[in-house]
Design an enzyme around this catalytic site. Structure first.
Site, PDB file in Angstrom:
ATOM      1  NE  ARG A   1      51.009   2.670  43.817  1.00  0.00           N
ATOM      2  CZ  ARG A   1      51.224   1.353  43.651  1.00  0.00           C
ATOM      3  NH1 ARG A   1      51.520   0.727  44.722  1.00  0.00           N
ATOM      4  NH2 ARG A   1      50.712   0.678  42.673  1.00  0.00           N
TER       5      ARG A   1
ATOM      6  CE  LYS B   1      53.398   9.413  53.812  1.00  0.00           C
ATOM      7  NZ  LYS B   1      53.272  10.852  54.184  1.00  0.00           N
TER       8      LYS B   1
ATOM      9  CD  GLU C   1      43.461   3.645  63.428  1.00  0.00           C
ATOM     10  OE1 GLU C   1      43.393   3.471  64.720  1.00  0.00           O
ATOM     11  OE2 GLU C   1      44.339   3.252  62.682  1.00  0.00           O
TER      12      GLU C   1
ATOM     13  CG  ASN D   1      39.531   0.503  45.547  1.00  0.00           C
ATOM     14  OD1 ASN D   1      38.812   1.654  45.443  1.00  0.00           O
ATOM     15  ND2 ASN D   1      39.010  -0.436  45.152  1.00  0.00           N
ATOM     16  N   PRO D   2      40.823   4.387  45.018  1.00  0.00           N
ATOM     17  CG  PRO D   2      41.039   5.685  43.102  1.00  0.00           C
ATOM     18  CD  PRO D   2      41.519   4.354  43.871  1.00  0.00           C
TER      19      PRO D   2
ATOM     20  CD  GLN E   1      38.246   2.473  55.996  1.00  0.00           C
ATOM     21  OE1 GLN E   1      39.244   2.447  56.715  1.00  0.00           O
ATOM     22  NE2 GLN E   1      37.322   2.018  55.735  1.00  0.00           N
TER      23      GLN E   1
ATOM     24  N   GLY F   1      35.441  -3.452  63.718  1.00  0.00           N
ATOM     25  CA  GLY F   1      36.257  -3.816  64.645  1.00  0.00           C
ATOM     26  C   GLY F   1      36.768  -2.704  65.624  1.00  0.00           C
ATOM     27  CG  PHE F   2      35.228   0.431  65.010  1.00  0.00           C
ATOM     28  CD1 PHE F   2      35.582   0.701  63.827  1.00  0.00           C
ATOM     29  CD2 PHE F   2      33.865   0.112  65.491  1.00  0.00           C
ATOM     30  CE1 PHE F   2      34.629   0.856  62.807  1.00  0.00           C
ATOM     31  CE2 PHE F   2      33.079  -0.001  64.521  1.00  0.00           C
ATOM     32  CZ  PHE F   2      33.414   0.568  63.161  1.00  0.00           C
TER      33      PHE F   2
HETATM   34 MO1  MOS Z   1      42.480  -0.055  65.184  1.00  0.00          MO
HETATM   35  S1  MOS Z   1      42.194   1.239  67.045  1.00  0.00           S
HETATM   36  O1  MOS Z   1      43.674   0.361  64.433  1.00  0.00           O
HETATM   37  O2  MOS Z   1      41.919  -1.401  65.197  1.00  0.00           O
END
Ligand code: MOS
Length: 755
Positions: A639, A712, A716, A642-643, A649, A248-249
Site C-alpha cells: 500500500r 512494505k 531502498e 503518499n504517492p 524515494q 542518514g542512509f
Molecule cells: Mo538504512 S541502511 O536502512 O538506514
C-alpha cells in the site's frame, strides 16, 4: 512502559481520505525557509567547540602528541587524548546490540584506520579548536596496513545484521556440472561512503547526571541506551533530540566514537560542547559500505531454466569489528532454482568498520547477480526479460514459502511497455544515436525485504476537535512526517490539518528505527493503533453516556467520520469528538499503540517488495565515456501512503543506483591506507547533469499479511535493480561486460573490449 488502552474493539474506520493522497511535505515550508533546525544549529549558552584530530596512518600507534603546544593556545580549554581520557562505564571494545559497533573513544594509543580520532581539542571558538588540533603534530609508530581482499579470509559468524553466512539448498555442484550451459564470473564492488548532505554533528550538555544531545539519529532509543551504558546513567537520563536529519542512509543508525568523545568533553569541561565532523572525517569512523568480490556461477538448461545458482561473496571488514556486507543474500530472494548456495567470507583490513548503507547487501549483491543473469541470458541466446520470466520465483526460493503478495510480473510488463523494451535487438553494439554514440538497453530486477522494528505511539484527541500524535519518528528527508501524519489522521477519523505530529526525539514514545525501509510500516502501525485506541476510548465514553445520541450503540456500533462518531444503525445520530469530551469534562483522551511485526498476521508468508528497472545508456565510442540517459522503473511495494513522496524515494534510489553503477567508490592509497578521495570533489556522486530521464511507475499491490496497514516500504528497493540495469545497458551498447563497479573508461576502452 505505558499501558495500552482501548480494550474494546475499535470503531469501524473509513480509510482513504488522507492516506493515498499525494500531499506535499508538511516540513517543506520549514525547510525552504531555513527554519528547520539541524543539530549543528544549536548553540546552548556557554557552548565550547570541539575538533577531532584524526590519524593520518592506517595502522600503528600514536607515539607522541604535542599536547603542551595545543594547550598553550590561548583559547583552548581542554585536550583529550588516550593519556588523560577519564574512564567510561561502558567498554568501547565491547560488542553491543544490533547497531552498536565497537568504536574508538581514545581507549588507547592504537591506530586501526586512517581518520580514526586520536585526540579531541576543546576550545572557546571553532578556530581555536581547529588550530589546537593542528598543533598536536602527531608522531606515529607506523605498521604497514593490511588492505584489499587478497589477504587471509575467514568465515564470519553472521553477515549483515544477524543473517547466516551460508545457506545451501539442493546440490549446487552437481547442478552446475550437469547443466548444459553455464557462466562463472567474478564481480567487484568498491567501498562506498554515505556522504549525507549533513555531516555528523553532536551538541552535548550535561545537567548533573542528565545528558542532552542534539544530534541526527535514525534510532534515538537504541542510541539512548548506548550512551547510557557508556556513561553509567539510566537511559531515561539521556535525551536525544533529532528533529531533522540531512540524510542518514544507515550511517546515522549507529553510534560512533565522536559521539562518545563529545559527550565526554562536555562532562569534563562542565559546559555544552559541539563537535561537527568535517566531510573528510566522515570517511572512517562512521561506517561505509564494505568492499566486495563476488563470484556467481549459474548453470542453465537449454530452455533457460536455472539448474543451479552459486553466489560466493568476500567482503572487507575492519581489524576490530565485524560488519560483513551480506551481498550473496541477493541470490536467496530473486530467482527459482532447484539448487542455490550462498556463501560469505570476510577479510580484515586496516579500515574503519563498515556498516549498513542504503540497501545493505542487496545493492552490491544484486549488482553482481543481475549482471550474471544478463550473462546467463546471453549464454542461452535469450532476451533478458524472457530469461527472468523463465526463472520467475512463484514462491520464495529455498524456503518455498508463498509470498504475501508479489506483483513483479506486472512490474516487468509495465516497465517493459513504457520503456519500449520489445524493440531491443538482442546482440550488443546494434544501436547508435544521431551523434554516433553507442546506445544500449539493459534491465535488472529490484527486490527488498520488508522489515519491521518495534515502535509505540500516543494519540491524544483534544477538546477542540484536533489531535496530537507523539512518537520519536525520524524524517531524514524521506517524508515520514507527512506519511505518518496521513496515517494518524485516518486512524483518528480527522483531516490531516487537524493533526499535529510531535516527532524527533527520545522525549517521545519510541518510534523505532528509521531504517531498513521499515519506518512507515513500523511507526505507522504504532500510530494507527494509537489513533484507533484513542477513538475507541472516546466511543466508550459516549456509548455509556445516557445524554449522548450514541448511548447504547456499543463500540462496534459506531462509525467514525470527519471528527464525529455516528451510530451505525442510524447514521443521522452522531456527536462530535469535541462535544463528547466537553460533556465528560475532559481536556483530552488518549490512546497508545504499538507497531511491530505480528507473526499471526504474517502467517507462513515470505515478505518482499519488487520492481523492474530498464536503463538506456549512451557511450562515446572513441572516448569510452558512459552516460545513463533513461531509467524507467516499475515497483510494487504494498500500500502506498503518499504517492508523491514514494515516487521521490524511488527516484532517489534510482539515482543512487546510477551513482553505484557509474560514479561512486573510494580509492585507497595502498601504501598508507588513506582514502585519497575523501571529499565531494573526488568522491563522485551524481549532480543534476548526471541524472538521466527518470520515470518511476507504481504497480498496485494489496497485501493482507505484511502488516495491518499493508505497507512494505520503498526507501531502498530502487537502488537494487538499477545498478544491474545500467551495467547491462553498458554491455548492450559496447559488448564489454561490466564486472567491476563503478564502470570506468579504462574498462570500456581496454584492448580486448568489445572483442
Ligand atoms: Mo538504512 S541502511 O536502512 O538506514
Amino acid at each position: 512502559m505505558p499501558e495500552t488502552h482501548g480494550a474494546q474493539a475499535s470503531p469501524n474506520l473509513r480509510y482513504g481520505s488522507n492516506a493515498g493522497q499525494p500531499l506535499t511535505r508538511r516540513d517543506g515550508y520549514l525547510k525552504v525557509t531555513g527554519r528547520a533546525t539541524y543539530a549543528a544549529d544549536n548553540h546552548p549558552e556557554g557552548m565550547l567547540y570541539a575538533v577531532c584530530a584524526v590519524s593520518t596512518i592506517a595502522r600503528g600507534r600514536v607515539a607522541h602528541l604535542d599536547v603542551e603546544a595545543a594547550k598553550a593556545h590561548p583559547h583552548v580549554v581542554e585536550v583529550i587524548t588516550s593519556a588523560n581520557r577519564p574512564p567510561l562505564a561502558g567498554d568501547p571494545e565491547a560488542k553491543g546490540s544490533l547497531f552498536a559497533f565497537r568504536l574508538e573513544a581514545l581507549q588507547n594509543d592504537r591506530v586501526r584506520y586512517a581518520n580514526q580520532p586520536i585526540a579531541l581539542v576543546v576550545a572557546e571558538t571553532l578556530e581555536a579548536a581547529t588550530e589546537g588540533a593542528a598543533l598536536l603534530k602527531p608522531h606515529y609508530e607506523v605498521e604497514p596496513p593490511r588492505l584489499g581482499l587478497d589477504v587471509e579470509r575467514f568465515v564470519p559468524e553472521t553477515v549483515g545484521v544477524g543473517s547466516p553466512p551460508s545457506i545451501a539448498h539442493g546440490d549446487v555442484e552437481a547442478g552446475l556440472s550437469a547443466a548444459p550451459l553455464s557462466i562463472d564470473a567474478t564481480y567487484e564492488t568498491p567501498s562506498q561512503y554515505h556522504n549525507a548532505m549533513e555531516p555528523y554533528a553532536i551538541v552535548a550538555s550535561w545537567d548533573g547526571d542528565r545528558l542532552t544531545l542534539d544530534t541526527p539519529n535514525q534510532a534515538p532509543y537504541m542510541a539512548r541506551a548506548a550512551y547510557a551504558g557508556f556513561f553509567g546513567v539510566p537511559p531515561e537520563n539521556v535525551l536525544i533530540r533529532t528533529p531533522f536529519i540531512g540524510g542518514g542512509f544507515g550511517s546515522k543508525a549507529i553510534l560512533a566514537g565522536p559521539h562518545i568523545l563529545c559527550a565526554l568533553a562536555a562532562r569534563m569541561t562542565a559546559r555544552p560542547v559541539k563537535l561537527a565532523l568535517t566531510r573528510a572525517q566522515m570517511f572512517g569512523p562512521v561506517g561505509h559500505r564494505g568492499q566486495t568480490r563476488q563470484r556467481v556461477r549459474l548453470g542453465m538448461e537449454t530452455d533457460g531454466r536455472l539448474a543451479a545458482i552459486s553466489h560466493h561473496a568476500i567482503a572487507a571488514t575492519s581489524s576490530f569489528d565485524d560488519f560483513i556486507e551480506p551481498s550473496a543474500g541477493a541470490s536467496r530472494m530473486l530467482y527459482a532454482s532447484p539448487a542455490i548456495a550462498i556463501t560469505h567470507e570476510a577479510v580484515r583490513n586496516d579500515i574503519g568498520t563498515p556498516g549498513p548503507m542504503r540497501a545493505p547487501g542487496l545493492a552490491s549483491g544484486s549488482a553482481a547477480l543481475e549482471v550474471a543473469i544478463d550473462e546467463a541470458a546471453e549464454a542461452c541466446g535469450m532476451d533478458p526479460l524472457d530469461f527472468r520470466l523463465a526463472n520467475y520465483a512463484e514462491v520464495e526460493p529455498i524456503t518455498g514459502k508463498p509470498y504475501s503478495s508479489k506483483a513483479l510480473r506486472e512490474c516487468y510488463a509495465k516497465g517493459a511497455t513504457t520503456f519500449g523494451w520489445s524493440g531491443r535487438p538482442r546482440a550488443p553494439r546494434q544501436m547508435r544515436d544521431e551523434d554516433g554514440f553507442l546506445v544500449g538497453w539493459g534491465m535488472g530486477t529490484a527486490v527488498f525485504h520488508c522489515p519491521m522494528f518495534a515502535a509505540e505511539a500516543r494519540a491524544a484527541l483534544g477538546g477542540d476537535g484536533t489531535a496530537t500524535v507523539e512518537t520519536s519518528a525520524i524524517d531524514m528527508g524521506q517524508g515520514a512526517l507527512t506519511a505518518l501524519a496521513q496515517i494518524a489522521a485516518d486512524s483518528l477519523g480527522l483531516d490531516i490539518d487537524q493533526v499535529t505530529l510531535r516527532f524527533g526525539g527520545s522525549h517521545l514514545p519510541d518510534g523505532g528505527v528509521a531504517g531498513g525501509s521499515g519506518h512507515t510500516a513500523t511507526a505507522g502501525s504504532a500510530i494507527d493503533a494509537a489513533g484507533r485506541n484513542a477513538v475507541a476510548r472516546l466511543a466508550e465514553l459516549a456509548t455509556a453516556d445516557r445524554d449522548s445520541p450514541l448511548f447504547g450503540a456499543g463500540n462496534v456500533g459506531v462509525v467514525v467520520r470527519a471528527g464525529r462518531l455516528h451510530r451505525k444503525d442510524d447514521e443521522s445520530r452522531s456527536e462530535s469528538y469535541a462535544d463528547i469530551l466537553a460533556r465528560a469534562h475532559l481536556a483530552e483522551i488518549d490512546g497508545w499503540g504499538k507497531g511491530a511485526r505480528d507473526p499471526a498476521t504474517v502467517g507462513d508468508h515470505a515478505l518482499q517488495a519488487h520492481g523492474a528497472v530498464f536503463a538506456e545508456v549512451k557511450v562515446d565510442p572513441d572516448l569510452g565515456q558512459v552516460r545513463a540517459t533513461r531509467l524507467i522503473g516499475a515497483f510494487a511495494a504494498g500500500r502506498i501512503i503518499n504517492p508523491r513522496l514514494v515516487l521521490s524515494q524511488l527516484y532517489g534510489g534510482m539515482i543512487w543506483g546510477a551513482s553505484f553503477a557509474l560514479h561512486e567508490g573510494s580509492s585507497i592509497d595502498r601504501r598508507t591506507g588513506r582514502i585519497m578521495n575523501a571529499d565531494l570533489g573526488e568522491y563522485h556522486v551524481p549532480v543534476n547533469a548526471d541524472v538521466p530521464l527518470l520515470e518511476a511507475l507504481l504497480v498496485n499491490e494489496d497485501d493482507a499479511f505484511v502488516n495491518s496497514l499493508g505497507i512494505k516500504g520503498v526507501g531502498e528497493i530502487s537502488i537494487t535493480g538499477t545498478v544491474g540495469a545500467i551495467a547491462n545497458a553498458v554491455w548492450h551498447a559496447t559488448g564489454v561486460r561490466v564486472r567491476k563497479f563503478p564502470v570506468r573508461i579504462e574498462t570500456i576502452m581496454a584492448p580486448t573490449a568489445g572483442a
